[in-house]
Design a protein around this motif. Structure first.
Motif, mmCIF file in Angstrom:
data_model
loop_
_atom_site.group_PDB
_atom_site.id
_atom_site.type_symbol
_atom_site.label_atom_id
_atom_site.label_comp_id
_atom_site.label_asym_id
_atom_site.label_seq_id
_atom_site.Cartn_x
_atom_site.Cartn_y
_atom_site.Cartn_z
ATOM 1 N N ARG A 41 0.850 -1.195 0.000
ATOM 2 C CA ARG A 41 0.000 0.000 0.000
ATOM 3 C C ARG A 41 0.879 1.235 0.000
ATOM 4 O O ARG A 41 1.983 1.227 0.537
ATOM 5 N N VAL B 3 -3.917 5.046 -0.825
ATOM 6 C CA VAL B 3 -4.904 5.411 0.198
ATOM 7 C C VAL B 3 -4.589 6.784 0.765
ATOM 8 O O VAL B 3 -3.462 7.063 1.172
ATOM 9 N N SER C 262 -9.612 6.517 3.015
ATOM 10 C CA SER C 262 -9.911 5.559 4.073
ATOM 11 C C SER C 262 -9.256 6.040 5.366
ATOM 12 O O SER C 262 -8.637 7.094 5.396
ATOM 13 N N GLN D 243 -5.718 1.762 7.794
ATOM 14 C CA GLN D 243 -5.070 1.232 6.594
ATOM 15 C C GLN D 243 -3.553 1.339 6.686
ATOM 16 O O GLN D 243 -2.838 0.488 6.174
ATOM 17 N N GLU E 280 -2.527 -1.411 9.223
ATOM 18 C CA GLU E 280 -2.552 -2.709 8.545
ATOM 19 C C GLU E 280 -1.337 -2.870 7.630
ATOM 20 O O GLU E 280 -0.716 -3.933 7.584
#
Length: 130
Positions: A36, A76, A110, A114, A117
């Protein structure tokens, strides 16, 4: 190696976004996985489609969008930082009664979970910017 990238600076006031982009691109070319890319603080400004740099300047937002499309990256944007800076997607526009959106292709909004994670799921969390 699986990496999560955190970008804390906007696209034109600091070198962090350029450095993060080139690092991410190089990591992908070397066969690493990008779990990510999380944009936080002023870094959320990397995700506005309204950025229009001069023709002879780099388009940092388009670079990120194109890289995401090419490699199926999860870009994100932190929701709290986005709200403070006016970055809005369809859901946030409806929820906050705004009449327009400005999120760039390939980005999504978000929560900070995130980022957490990403840190848990990745071998390394690499941070660009203060």
């Amino acid at each position: 190696m699986k990496l999560t990238i955190q970008v804390n600076e906007g696209p034109y006031q600091h070198q962090a976004s350029d450095s993060a982009y080139f690092f991410t691109k190089a990591a992908l070319e070397k066969g690493h996985e990008i779990f990510r890319v999380f944009f936080y603080h002023d870094g959320v400004n990397n995700g506005t489609r309204l950025t229009t740099p001069p023709q002879d300047d780099r388009n940092v937002v388009s670079r990120w969008s194109e890289l995401a499309a090419e490699h199926d990256l999860d870009l994100v944007i932190c929701v709290a930082a986005a709200q403070r800076r006016g970055i809005v997607d369809d859901g946030e526009a409806e929820r906050n009664k705004k009449d327009a959106t400005n999120i760039a292709p390939g980005f999504r909004i978000s929560g900070l979970g995130q980022l957490v994670e990403g840190g848990i799921q990745s071998d390394r969390l690499v941070v660009f910017g203060d």
